[in-house]
Design an enzyme around this catalytic site. Structure first.
Site, PDB file in Angstrom:
ATOM      1  N   GLU A 290      -6.629   3.882 -10.526  1.00  0.00           N
ATOM      2  CA  GLU A 290      -5.382   3.674  -9.761  1.00  0.00           C
ATOM      3  C   GLU A 290      -5.686   2.956  -8.451  1.00  0.00           C
ATOM      4  O   GLU A 290      -6.815   3.023  -7.959  1.00  0.00           O
ATOM      5  CB  GLU A 290      -4.762   5.033  -9.372  1.00  0.00           C
ATOM      6  CG  GLU A 290      -4.345   5.855 -10.534  1.00  0.00           C
ATOM      7  CD  GLU A 290      -3.945   7.273 -10.110  1.00  0.00           C
ATOM      8  OE1 GLU A 290      -3.630   7.504  -8.927  1.00  0.00           O
ATOM      9  OE2 GLU A 290      -3.961   8.144 -10.982  1.00  0.00           O
TER      10      GLU A 290
ATOM     11  N   LYS B 276      -5.883   2.690  -4.580  1.00  0.00           N
ATOM     12  CA  LYS B 276      -6.010   3.663  -3.493  1.00  0.00           C
ATOM     13  C   LYS B 276      -5.103   3.163  -2.369  1.00  0.00           C
ATOM     14  O   LYS B 276      -5.432   2.196  -1.679  1.00  0.00           O
ATOM     15  CB  LYS B 276      -7.460   3.762  -3.034  1.00  0.00           C
ATOM     16  CG  LYS B 276      -7.669   4.866  -2.032  1.00  0.00           C
ATOM     17  CD  LYS B 276      -9.146   5.096  -1.813  1.00  0.00           C
ATOM     18  CE  LYS B 276      -9.416   6.335  -1.000  1.00  0.00           C
ATOM     19  NZ  LYS B 276      -8.743   6.349   0.287  1.00  0.00           N
TER      20      LYS B 276
ATOM     21  N   ASP C 279      -3.339   2.759   1.013  1.00  0.00           N
ATOM     22  CA  ASP C 279      -3.809   3.019   2.367  1.00  0.00           C
ATOM     23  C   ASP C 279      -2.647   3.503   3.225  1.00  0.00           C
ATOM     24  O   ASP C 279      -2.023   2.743   3.954  1.00  0.00           O
ATOM     25  CB  ASP C 279      -4.418   1.736   2.944  1.00  0.00           C
ATOM     26  CG  ASP C 279      -5.264   2.035   4.164  1.00  0.00           C
ATOM     27  OD1 ASP C 279      -5.489   3.220   4.457  1.00  0.00           O
ATOM     28  OD2 ASP C 279      -5.703   1.081   4.817  1.00  0.00           O
TER      29      ASP C 279
ATOM     30  N   TYR D 203       0.955  10.646  -6.755  1.00  0.00           N
ATOM     31  CA  TYR D 203      -0.181  10.426  -7.648  1.00  0.00           C
ATOM     32  C   TYR D 203      -0.714  11.676  -8.330  1.00  0.00           C
ATOM     33  O   TYR D 203      -1.603  11.563  -9.158  1.00  0.00           O
ATOM     34  CB  TYR D 203      -1.319   9.683  -6.945  1.00  0.00           C
ATOM     35  CG  TYR D 203      -1.728  10.240  -5.604  1.00  0.00           C
ATOM     36  CD1 TYR D 203      -2.264  11.513  -5.484  1.00  0.00           C
ATOM     37  CD2 TYR D 203      -1.578   9.467  -4.457  1.00  0.00           C
ATOM     38  CE1 TYR D 203      -2.631  12.024  -4.258  1.00  0.00           C
ATOM     39  CE2 TYR D 203      -1.952   9.971  -3.217  1.00  0.00           C
ATOM     40  CZ  TYR D 203      -2.474  11.248  -3.129  1.00  0.00           C
ATOM     41  OH  TYR D 203      -2.841  11.745  -1.913  1.00  0.00           O
TER      42      TYR D 203
ATOM     43  N   LYS E  79     -14.354   1.776  -2.572  1.00  0.00           N
ATOM     44  CA  LYS E  79     -13.651   1.193  -1.425  1.00  0.00           C
ATOM     45  C   LYS E  79     -13.988  -0.284  -1.293  1.00  0.00           C
ATOM     46  O   LYS E  79     -15.163  -0.667  -1.393  1.00  0.00           O
ATOM     47  CB  LYS E  79     -14.060   1.914  -0.143  1.00  0.00           C
ATOM     48  CG  LYS E  79     -13.651   3.375  -0.127  1.00  0.00           C
ATOM     49  CD  LYS E  79     -12.413   3.613   0.672  1.00  0.00           C
ATOM     50  CE  LYS E  79     -12.726   3.953   2.060  1.00  0.00           C
ATOM     51  NZ  LYS E  79     -11.734   4.451   2.918  1.00  0.00           N
TER      52      LYS E  79
ATOM     53  N   CYS F  58       3.197 -16.568  35.222  1.00  0.00           N
ATOM     54  CA  CYS F  58       3.575 -16.832  33.828  1.00  0.00           C
ATOM     55  C   CYS F  58       3.014 -18.203  33.433  1.00  0.00           C
ATOM     56  O   CYS F  58       3.223 -19.187  34.155  1.00  0.00           O
ATOM     57  CB  CYS F  58       5.095 -16.825  33.718  1.00  0.00           C
ATOM     58  SG  CYS F  58       5.669 -17.459  32.144  1.00  0.00           S
TER      59      CYS F  58
ATOM     60  N   CYS G  13       6.176 -20.793  33.107  1.00  0.00           N
ATOM     61  CA  CYS G  13       7.069 -21.223  34.189  1.00  0.00           C
ATOM     62  C   CYS G  13       6.465 -20.989  35.570  1.00  0.00           C
ATOM     63  O   CYS G  13       7.102 -21.287  36.579  1.00  0.00           O
ATOM     64  CB  CYS G  13       8.413 -20.513  34.067  1.00  0.00           C
ATOM     65  SG  CYS G  13       8.311 -18.764  34.454  1.00  0.00           S
TER      66      CYS G  13
ATOM     67  N   CYS H 121       7.086 -11.564  32.640  1.00  0.00           N
ATOM     68  CA  CYS H 121       7.678 -12.626  33.441  1.00  0.00           C
ATOM     69  C   CYS H 121       9.179 -12.362  33.494  1.00  0.00           C
ATOM     70  O   CYS H 121       9.808 -12.179  32.457  1.00  0.00           O
ATOM     71  CB  CYS H 121       7.392 -13.981  32.786  1.00  0.00           C
ATOM     72  SG  CYS H 121       8.487 -15.297  33.353  1.00  0.00           S
TER      73      CYS H 121
ATOM     74  N   CYS I 171      12.701 -19.209  32.150  1.00  0.00           N
ATOM     75  CA  CYS I 171      11.333 -19.528  31.706  1.00  0.00           C
ATOM     76  C   CYS I 171      11.383 -20.199  30.329  1.00  0.00           C
ATOM     77  O   CYS I 171      11.966 -19.651  29.385  1.00  0.00           O
ATOM     78  CB  CYS I 171      10.521 -18.235  31.645  1.00  0.00           C
ATOM     79  SG  CYS I 171       8.990 -18.379  30.739  1.00  0.00           S
TER      80      CYS I 171
HETATM   81  S1  IVH Z   1      -5.782  11.532  -5.719  1.00  0.00           S
HETATM   82  C1  IVH Z   1      -8.865  14.983  -3.996  1.00  0.00           C
HETATM   83  N1  IVH Z   1      -4.898   9.091  -5.891  1.00  0.00           N
HETATM   84  O1  IVH Z   1      -6.963   8.838  -0.543  1.00  0.00           O
HETATM   85  C2  IVH Z   1      -7.771  14.099  -3.567  1.00  0.00           C
HETATM   86  N2  IVH Z   1      -5.511   9.891  -3.740  1.00  0.00           N
HETATM   87  O2  IVH Z   1      -9.487   9.151   0.846  1.00  0.00           O
HETATM   88  C3  IVH Z   1      -7.077  13.560  -4.759  1.00  0.00           C
HETATM   89  N3  IVH Z   1      -5.125   8.247  -1.943  1.00  0.00           N
HETATM   90  O3  IVH Z   1      -6.323  11.992   0.758  1.00  0.00           O
HETATM   91  C4  IVH Z   1      -6.116  12.546  -4.367  1.00  0.00           C
HETATM   92  N4  IVH Z   1      -4.316   6.646  -3.204  1.00  0.00           N
HETATM   93  O4  IVH Z   1      -4.296  10.542   0.255  1.00  0.00           O
HETATM   94  C5  IVH Z   1      -5.354  10.036  -5.069  1.00  0.00           C
HETATM   95  N5  IVH Z   1      -4.068   6.971  -6.216  1.00  0.00           N
HETATM   96  C6  IVH Z   1      -4.513   7.907  -5.393  1.00  0.00           C
HETATM   97  C7  IVH Z   1      -4.629   7.695  -4.017  1.00  0.00           C
HETATM   98  C8  IVH Z   1      -5.134   8.705  -3.208  1.00  0.00           C
HETATM   99  C9  IVH Z   1      -4.613   7.012  -1.973  1.00  0.00           C
HETATM  100  C10 IVH Z   1      -5.583   8.928  -0.727  1.00  0.00           C
HETATM  101  C11 IVH Z   1      -5.288  10.390  -0.684  1.00  0.00           C
HETATM  102  C12 IVH Z   1      -6.542  11.053  -0.226  1.00  0.00           C
HETATM  103  C13 IVH Z   1      -7.313   9.895   0.291  1.00  0.00           C
HETATM  104  C14 IVH Z   1      -8.782  10.180   0.230  1.00  0.00           C
END
Ligand code: IVH
Length: 699
Positions: free
Chosen positions: A144, A146, A148, A259, A347, A441, A444, A457, A462
């Site tokens: 999946e 990840k 952010d 998730y 990552k 500024c 101006c 300013c 300006c």
């Molecule tokens: S599963 C044990 N699935 O990543 C935690 N987490 O760095 C199981 N995160 O705190 C979480 N996308 O908030 C899972 N597809 C995803 C995710 C995901 C982002 C985050 C999650 C977790 C953090 C850890």
């Protein structure tokens, strides 16, 4: 000698712990991380390495002994029924393959133990026939994105949302229920599109995030309103979730990707894919890009395939998560004190580059706020060439000690705005020049005044501010004048053809054709676009005026309340403050704006030009095909802005939602539709292309 080695190790360990604690505070408590996750992980790894070589120095309060940071004090703490653990990070393909090997090794030795126990029972003696245990089969993984954003857990009792919390330190988070209620993606009640009985208490876990587009709009609005910028979408999401006033959170377009289940969920299922599908059927948005991979090879190639494509997404991913599919294996593999053994993240390296600062220039915003910008020797980064980077504000230049001539690391923060991450001080030659705070500024030459963290300013004439104001007036969210972009505004102001935004309405064909790079056709198109904009609704005009602290939403509130610009102009501060959603700072900004004599001249010119100054009454027609139906719009339709499509649907009695779920009746899919289309197809939702959509609204 031995004593000295230990002393050095202890010092090193203490130093690492202090640095990690400092960054924990920045990340978890202040929501203002200073270093990349990658650099943080390197500190953690180094500490863990030292502690495992010198276990005598492990202390219970070492950062390696707990899951995360502390919850902030303003919210009530909420204990997690099941800890919200973290995920072990990896950065290379080898480490990923090692994860797979480790799992198979663990399962294999478990099988050997079982077999030995079994033989013990049957034969009554320990057996050494371990060779008979064959290799553990390939492991199926779900891969999946990840996301952010910010981890949250949502509690549902009898299918109704009762509580929601952040992850906090993994065992206890902040109760942010009121703020989460404002997130439209979070169903307040389960959708029962599945035959599976909903357990009486169940938790759904997921990630709250902001889309890249919404992040940019939010930052743009903050700039217009004179507020500080968020560094990236994650900080903006975290900050929005931790606001003490849910009404403010409600204005931030926070989104959710669910998730997993937390407490009470998994028992009915045999694998993670089923969990994801069910969570989707319960009405939660699940990221559509998950993939079932039959072994680690497939998982690795899926990870790699996204590394270069992540720019295509409208949300930030900081990597990929790889999860064992079988829930039985989750139980068998268990967790360490920090992370489950059945999950790993791969990552992505933050995309960074090294270059030199050639100059530091200063930009003047529409409200007069000065922003320093680093002019760089152009360098390729994440698919574009970066030649400028934001330095946010003047305090930051001092804090990071940025000097002209410095070698710096630049990064696309959230892959959107390039930023200067740090100065490589070791590369200094001594010829670098400190930057002096501007006293005047740059546009101006008026004196600048310090206001909180900004320099400003205050000259309304300006040229830089005038240009910014005109650009904003003509922009999409405001009067939407097609073709009147920054380069043209620059030319028009520099050539003294226009001096304020009202002058746009006296532009003539001859003024335009005489400009560089302006053909007759473009000139005529612009004249037509300007004329067309005169009919815009009042709320767009109010927004376009560029009143400090009044963005699109406040403009809508004011337009609805007053109905005409004259009434708004004559309103008293008390009258304004009484309006729900208009605070005293906004009220003061409105009063200050309209009491300025220059503003009054400009508005008189707008009036004389025949610009619409009243709210257009929206008589709601009803359509039996559309009434009460739920629509989601994705991609672009020729000849309509997104807002126009949504208004059409609403005027015909339909509802518009931002995400596809089991509740959606129609997906209006224009060009470049993105992931919503895939999801709608999966959920078998009726999809309308432009032609079908137009047929439906005209029926
Ligand atoms: S599963 C044990 N699935 O990543 C935690 N987490 O760095 C199981 N995160 O705190 C979480 N996308 O908030 C899972 N597809 C995803 C995710 C995901 C982002 C985050 C999650 C977790 C953090 C850890």
């Amino acid at each position: 000698m031995r004593v000295n080695v230990n002393k050095n190790v202890i010092e090193k360990i203490e130093d690492l712990r202090a640095r990690i604690r400092y960054h924990d505070g920045k990340y978890y408590v202040e929501n203002m991380p200073e270093i990349a996750d990658y650099d943080y992980d390197q500190l953690m790894k180094e500490l863990a390495r030292l502690e495992s070589s010198y276990p005598q120095f492990i202390t219970p309060d070492s950062p390696t002994q707990r899951v995360g940071g502390e919850p902030v004090s303003e919210f009530t703490p909420l204990e997690h029924r099941i800890p919200m653990l973290s995920i072990e990070n990896t950065y290379t393909e080898e480490e990923l393959r090692e994860f797979d090997k480790r799992i198979r090794r663990m399962l294999k030795s478990e099988r050997q133990d079982d077999l030995s126990a079994h033989l013990n029972n049957v034969v009554g003696q320990a057996s050494a026939q371990t060779d008979s245990v064959g290799p553990v089969d390939e492991i199926e993984y779900v891969v999946e994105h990840k996301i952010d954003g910010v981890a949250i857990t949502l509690w549902y009792e009898n299918g109704v949302f009762t509580r929601g919390a952040t992850r906090g330190n993994g065992f206890r988070g902040d109760d942010v229920t009121a703020n989460l209620r404002t997130v439209k993606d979070i169903p307040l009640r389960f959708l029962c599109a599945t035959h599976i009985r909903i357990p009486p208490v169940i938790e759904i876990r997921g990630e709250i995030y902001l889309s890249n587009k919404d992040f940019q709009v939010l930052n743009q609005r903050r700039e217009e309103e004179g507020g500080p910028q968020f560094a990236n979408p994650r900080n903006a999401a975290a900050g929005s979730l931790k606001l003490l006033d849910p009404q403010t959170t409600a204005k931030r377009p926070l989104r959710l990707f669910a998730y997993s289940f937390g407490y009470g969920g998994n028992s009915k299922f045999t694998n993670h894919i089923e969990c994801l599908e069910t969570i989707g059927k319960y009405g939660f948005p699940v990221n559509p890009h998950y993939k079932l991979c039959k072994n680690i090879d497939e998982a690795v190639s899926y990870c790699n395939s996204w590394e270069s494509r992540r720019d295509e997404l409208d949300y930030q991913v900081d990597g990929i998560v790889i999860k064992v599919n079988s829930l039985e294996l989750h139980d068998r593999l268990g967790s360490t004190s920090k992370a489950p053994r059945w999950i790993i993240s791969y990552k992505y390296q933050p995309e960074e580059a090294i270059t030199t600062i050639e100059a530091i220039t200063v930009q003047v915003g529409k409200t007069g706020v000065l922003t320093p910008v680093a002019e760089l020797i152009p360098v390729p980064l994440s698919g574009t060439t970066v030649s400028r980077a934001s330095l946010h504000n003047f305090d930051e230049i001092e804090r990071k000690d940025v000097r002209v001539g410095d070698y710096v690391v630049v990064r696309k923060a959230g892959e959107i705005i390039p930023q200067v991450v740090k100065v490589l001080k070791e590369k200094r030659t001594g010829n670098e020049k400190r930057f002096d705070l501007p006293k005047r500024c740059p546009a101006c030459q008026s004196d600048v005044i310090k206001e909180e963290v900004s320099l400003k300013c205050y000259n309304p004439q300006c040229a830089a501010q005038v240009k910014r104001k005109i650009i904003y007036f003509a922009s999409r969210n405001a009067m939407d004048i097609d073709g009147l972009g920054p380069a043209l505004v620059e030319q028009l102001v520099d050539n003294k053809i226009i001096n304020d935004y009202a002058d746009i309405y006296s532009l003539e064909f001859d003024d335009l054709v005489s400009l560089e790079r302006m053909g007759e056709k473009s000139a005529q198109n612009l004249i037509d676009a300007v004329a067309e904009s005169k009919a815009r609704d009042l709320h767009l005009l109010i927004c376009a005026l560029g009143i400090q602290n009044i963005g699109s939403h406040a403009a809508e509130v004011l337009s609805k309340h007053f109905g005409t610009l004259d009434k708004l102009m004559n309103a008293s501060a008390e009258e304004l403050e009484e309006i729900f959603e208009i605070g005293n700072i906004m009220a003061k900004s409105v009063i200050d704006f309209f009491s300025n004599s220059h503003t009054q001249d400009v508005i008189n010119k707008l009036k004389a030009a025949g610009v619409n100054l009243s709210a257009i009454s929206k008589e709601t027609k009803r359509s039996s095909h559309i009434e009460e139906k739920s629509f989601v719009v994705t991609g672009t339709l020729n000849g309509y802005t997104r807002k126009e499509i949504e208004d059409i649907i609403k005027n015909l009695g339909g509802k518009v939602s931002s995400s596809v779920s089991g509740k959606t009746d129609f997906l209006v899919a224009g060009e470049s539709p993105g992931s919503k289309l895939e999801k709608a197809e999966k959920l078998e939702i009726t999809i309308l292309d432009q032609k079908k959509f137009e047929e439906l609204i005209n029926e």
